[in-house]
Motif scaffolding. Structure first.
Motif, mmCIF file in Angstrom:
data_model
loop_
_atom_site.group_PDB
_atom_site.id
_atom_site.type_symbol
_atom_site.label_atom_id
_atom_site.label_comp_id
_atom_site.label_asym_id
_atom_site.label_seq_id
_atom_site.Cartn_x
_atom_site.Cartn_y
_atom_site.Cartn_z
ATOM 1 N N TYR A 123 29.489 94.979 32.253
ATOM 2 C CA TYR A 123 28.554 96.402 33.726
ATOM 3 C C TYR A 123 27.816 95.899 34.703
ATOM 4 O O TYR A 123 26.712 94.639 33.393
ATOM 5 C CB TYR A 123 28.600 97.302 32.655
ATOM 6 C CG TYR A 123 27.610 97.521 32.012
ATOM 7 C CD1 TYR A 123 25.999 97.336 32.273
ATOM 8 C CD2 TYR A 123 27.839 97.480 30.587
ATOM 9 C CE1 TYR A 123 25.053 97.090 31.004
ATOM 10 C CE2 TYR A 123 26.687 97.167 29.374
ATOM 11 C CZ TYR A 123 25.036 97.436 30.158
ATOM 12 O OH TYR A 123 24.102 97.299 28.942
ATOM 13 N N LEU A 124 27.327 95.538 35.513
ATOM 14 C CA LEU A 124 26.463 95.398 36.280
ATOM 15 C C LEU A 124 25.491 96.452 36.293
ATOM 16 O O LEU A 124 25.590 98.145 35.569
ATOM 17 C CB LEU A 124 26.301 95.393 37.959
ATOM 18 C CG LEU A 124 27.248 94.518 38.375
ATOM 19 C CD1 LEU A 124 27.933 94.828 39.765
ATOM 20 C CD2 LEU A 124 27.192 93.269 38.081
ATOM 21 N N LEU A 125 24.034 96.597 36.239
ATOM 22 C CA LEU A 125 23.170 97.773 35.337
ATOM 23 C C LEU A 125 22.278 97.918 36.878
ATOM 24 O O LEU A 125 21.195 96.904 37.528
ATOM 25 C CB LEU A 125 21.938 97.012 34.877
ATOM 26 C CG LEU A 125 21.112 98.097 34.117
ATOM 27 C CD1 LEU A 125 21.584 99.408 33.894
ATOM 28 C CD2 LEU A 125 20.445 97.299 32.738
ATOM 29 N N TYR A 126 21.971 98.799 36.710
ATOM 30 C CA TYR A 126 20.339 99.359 38.334
ATOM 31 C C TYR A 126 19.062 99.995 36.731
ATOM 32 O O TYR A 126 20.045 100.227 36.210
ATOM 33 C CB TYR A 126 21.071 100.391 38.948
ATOM 34 C CG TYR A 126 19.750 100.928 40.163
ATOM 35 C CD1 TYR A 126 19.568 100.171 41.056
ATOM 36 C CD2 TYR A 126 19.568 101.607 39.941
ATOM 37 C CE1 TYR A 126 18.281 100.666 41.573
ATOM 38 C CE2 TYR A 126 17.940 102.769 40.416
ATOM 39 C CZ TYR A 126 17.742 101.411 41.242
ATOM 40 O OH TYR A 126 16.441 102.181 41.692
ATOM 41 N N CYS B 150 32.793 95.189 44.987
ATOM 42 C CA CYS B 150 33.039 94.367 43.875
ATOM 43 C C CYS B 150 34.553 94.566 42.334
ATOM 44 O O CYS B 150 34.937 93.607 41.857
ATOM 45 C CB CYS B 150 31.606 93.983 42.871
ATOM 46 S SG CYS B 150 30.703 92.499 43.585
ATOM 47 N N ASP B 151 33.851 95.665 42.705
ATOM 48 C CA ASP B 151 34.922 96.642 41.850
ATOM 49 C C ASP B 151 34.318 96.508 40.184
ATOM 50 O O ASP B 151 35.446 96.112 39.380
ATOM 51 C CB ASP B 151 36.351 96.307 41.976
ATOM 52 C CG ASP B 151 37.128 97.445 41.285
ATOM 53 O OD1 ASP B 151 37.266 98.118 40.977
ATOM 54 O OD2 ASP B 151 38.126 96.861 41.234
ATOM 55 N N ARG B 152 33.181 96.474 40.417
ATOM 56 C CA ARG B 152 32.451 96.582 38.912
ATOM 57 C C ARG B 152 32.548 97.979 38.219
ATOM 58 O O ARG B 152 31.561 98.878 39.615
ATOM 59 C CB ARG B 152 31.553 95.850 39.465
ATOM 60 C CG ARG B 152 32.182 93.816 39.171
ATOM 61 C CD ARG B 152 32.335 93.496 38.450
ATOM 62 N NE ARG B 152 32.896 91.964 38.553
ATOM 63 C CZ ARG B 152 32.238 91.231 37.642
ATOM 64 N NH1 ARG B 152 32.912 91.249 36.399
ATOM 65 N NH2 ARG B 152 33.010 89.896 37.658
ATOM 66 N N ARG B 153 31.497 97.468 36.917
ATOM 67 C CA ARG B 153 31.251 98.795 36.560
ATOM 68 C C ARG B 153 30.072 98.943 36.699
ATOM 69 O O ARG B 153 29.354 98.022 37.057
ATOM 70 C CB ARG B 153 31.515 99.234 34.703
ATOM 71 C CG ARG B 153 32.979 100.108 34.575
ATOM 72 C CD ARG B 153 32.777 100.178 33.079
ATOM 73 N NE ARG B 153 32.827 98.963 33.020
ATOM 74 C CZ ARG B 153 31.608 99.534 31.468
ATOM 75 N NH1 ARG B 153 30.984 100.839 31.232
ATOM 76 N NH2 ARG B 153 31.621 98.381 30.596
ATOM 77 N N LEU B 154 28.701 100.334 37.500
ATOM 78 C CA LEU B 154 27.300 100.711 37.702
ATOM 79 C C LEU B 154 26.755 101.574 36.496
ATOM 80 O O LEU B 154 27.506 102.801 36.887
ATOM 81 C CB LEU B 154 26.860 100.170 38.414
ATOM 82 C CG LEU B 154 25.414 100.391 38.835
ATOM 83 C CD1 LEU B 154 24.868 99.310 38.756
ATOM 84 C CD2 LEU B 154 25.421 100.856 40.065
ATOM 85 N N ILE B 155 25.746 101.138 35.720
ATOM 86 C CA ILE B 155 25.395 102.183 35.428
ATOM 87 C C ILE B 155 23.721 101.648 35.300
ATOM 88 O O ILE B 155 22.722 100.904 35.879
ATOM 89 C CB ILE B 155 24.760 101.591 33.750
ATOM 90 C CG1 ILE B 155 26.415 101.732 32.597
ATOM 91 C CG2 ILE B 155 23.984 102.297 32.703
ATOM 92 C CD1 ILE B 155 26.034 101.024 31.155
ATOM 93 N N ILE B 156 23.366 103.131 35.631
ATOM 94 C CA ILE B 156 21.866 103.281 36.407
ATOM 95 C C ILE B 156 21.475 103.945 35.425
ATOM 96 O O ILE B 156 21.493 105.410 34.838
ATOM 97 C CB ILE B 156 22.512 104.278 37.749
ATOM 98 C CG1 ILE B 156 23.427 103.646 38.560
ATOM 99 C CG2 ILE B 156 20.832 104.577 38.595
ATOM 100 C CD1 ILE B 156 23.614 104.973 40.022
ATOM 101 N N SER C 18 32.131 107.373 35.321
ATOM 102 C CA SER C 18 33.487 106.268 34.590
ATOM 103 C C SER C 18 32.884 105.098 35.304
ATOM 104 O O SER C 18 32.510 103.942 35.022
ATOM 105 C CB SER C 18 34.969 106.569 35.066
ATOM 106 O OG SER C 18 35.571 106.049 36.475
ATOM 107 N N GLN C 19 33.357 104.628 36.830
ATOM 108 C CA GLN C 19 32.841 103.195 37.326
ATOM 109 C C GLN C 19 31.577 103.294 37.405
ATOM 110 O O GLN C 19 30.918 102.684 37.568
ATOM 111 C CB GLN C 19 33.698 103.033 38.643
ATOM 112 C CG GLN C 19 33.442 101.474 39.243
ATOM 113 C CD GLN C 19 33.932 101.674 40.455
ATOM 114 O OE1 GLN C 19 34.874 102.435 41.250
ATOM 115 N NE2 GLN C 19 33.130 100.360 41.240
#
Lengths: 353, 353
Positions: free
Chosen positions: A166-169, A189-195, A216-217
């Motif tokens: 996942y990508l993270l903010y 990018c069609d990647r998951r992001l956690i904020i 989910s995403q």
């Protein structure tokens, strides 16, 4: 050591100024310096805690910010003769007490909330000392004694060579910090992001961010404490930091690198001082460039990120630099009060800033 | 003399604290006292004007209130040794500088915006001096050197024995001041009402007041300057002052009486100290009682109102009382700094107020 009273020192979750004050205070004490910490009553220190205000005004709404801020800051000046140096981390107002005492005042300028506060720093430029937290954050009108990048406690950030995908903010939810841009990058990018982070701009969250959260995403998990922070940062493929302002310093950027997680940041403010492009992350200018950078993440050696944090962003390095500054100030009494009768230059009114 | 910097000293229209500072300053100068006025750069005085901030933050939105307030107030303390007494009219923040200087500080407390500001006055109670502007406005926790009612410049208020038949509301448009109640009284008496004053609560004006304005029976004419004020007050049958808060002092009440115009006021705060019931107006508790009072207006001798103002509310009387206070302070050095190391009592946190 005059800490802000927005949050506890150290903060429970958010509170970057209080966090730096705590790391510096405890580091100085470990180095043998005698420190009295002026902070909220629930603060934690191995030094002397002096307290007026029981808890932080951001945590306890019964605490009136203006009333308790002036009671808090005047307290340290009323006891000035006990100290060799007063080190202010509470923005510009303490400067206005500084010409009434003999003890030298050092102010770490943690950022300029607005150019409108510059006249205060200008008035006291000749009789007090300023540290900038990055070269990028220097106001050309001011005389600084040093730039000292913040250090972090590396023990709280575990190197993770095998992240998830996942990508993270990680930061305040606010247009300045680019929460929306982080979502755009992840989606394209069609990647998951956690904020993760506190909501500082409610209407921005409600109108711009919340509609894009699908659990989910794109997930929003609120503000996180130290343990979860370490896991979140370490397990991320990369930290997205697409800021829309000249950020004076990015603690979360350094914390990410310390976990081995590279950072993709918009190249504003201090980012080029913190991130080594191509080695510990990528400095980009647009969402499209950030997408290309996500594709290039495998080129980054996560161990090199950790090593960079170990070399450049330790508390020990920060403490040593501040001790050098304290020594310079104590050897330089001529600056103090040299210009005590200097006032704001007539005509240089608020239009100036 | 430390004036606020919300408005010019003296104010063009609204600005009661600045108005009192100006009347006192010019009155002291006429009495032979040497006064330096710290106020906005556009202020007017026959004394010495010392200025940091070019114009009032309520009049010039480029002036940041916090930045310029602390630059303004610290300036007087940085020059403290030039003065025998510093007389503060700028609320509680200046107190927090007072233990860093030797010059005694006198504060006229123009009112408590909130009980939350009381801890500051409590902390400095033992080392500085307070004047209350009415007995009603005294906080029982504090030690006062005197109560001094404001005086007004009677030359600006012309006695009018032959008024017109309208009722007048003169003050900020705000629920505290009872704008709605004044309209109710006028409507139920079937009298004309003129409303004059700045709009301080926009939504109250828009939602509660504006729908009741018909430009014939109920008129709103905005804020008025000195000349129009004299005519408006003097031509009114009575001033309606149906306040919903404990008003510390009512300048417009005294100004009305000076024109010979009696005042019908809700009996809160300082009203019973200013108005002599049945002689210069009526102290009432409800809209219904106010209606009865309107019917009783012919019983009031307008000349007796004027004479009461001439006896009790002149600038000369106010100036004499302040000079007596200054003399007491200069003879009483033992209070100053007797308790310099006294701090806020632990545990007496913000919950106290």
């Amino acid at each position: 050591m005059l800490s802000p009273i927005a949050w506890r020192t150290p903060p429970r979750h958010y509170g970057p100024w209080e966090r730096v004050v705590s790391l510096l205070t405890e580091g100085l004490i470990a180095a043998g310096v005698e420190v009295t910490l002026f902070a909220t009553g629930d603060s934690l220190t191995r030094g002397n805690l002096h307290t007026v205000c029981p808890s932080g005004y951001e945590e306890d709404k019964s605490v009136d910010p203006h009333v308790w801020s002036v009671l808090h800051m005047s307290e340290v000046f009323e006891q000035a003769e006990k100290f060799d140096i007063i080190h202010n981390h509470f923005d510009f107002t303490p400067l206005t007490y500084s010409r009434l005492i003999e003890t030298p005042l050092l102010t770490t300028i943690h950022g300029f909330s607005s150019p409108r506060i510059l006249p205060v720093y200008q008035k006291y430029d000749s009789t007090s000392f300023y540290v900038s937290i990055s070269d990028a954050d220097r106001a050309p009108e001011l005389d600084y004694i040093a730039t000292i990048h913040h250090g972090i406690d590396l023990e709280n950030f575990t190197f993770n060579p095998q992240p998830e995908d996942y990508l993270l903010y990680f930061g305040r939810v606010h247009p300045d910090k680019g929460t929306r841009e982080a979502i755009d990058i992840a989606k394209q990018c069609d990647r998951r992001l956690i904020i993760a982070g506190i909501i500082q701009d409610e209407s921005y969250f409600r109108e711009v961010i919340q509609p894009k959260i699908d659990d989910s995403q794109i997930r929003y998990i609120g503000s996180v404490g130290p343990d979860q922070r370490d896991l979140l940062l370490g397990n991320a493929l990369a930290l997205l930091h697409p800021i829309n302002f000249a950020e004076p310093f990015g603690l979360s950027v350094v914390e990410s690198i310390a976990c081995g997680t590279p950072v993709i940041a918009f190249n504003k403010g201090s980012m080029s001082e913190i991130i080594q492009h191509g080695k510990t992350g990528f400095l980009v200018s647009t969402v499209e460039e950030a997408m290309d950078a996500v594709d290039s993440i495998p080129e980054i050696d996560r161990r090199a990120c950790r090593e960079d944090a170990e070399r450049r962003f330790t508390v020990g390095r920060m403490v040593d630099q501040y001790i050098q500054v304290y020594e310079q100030i104590l050897l330089k009494p001529e600056k103090r009060h040299e210009d005590k009768n200097h006032s704001v230059i007539p005509g240089r009114g608020p239009g100036y800033a």
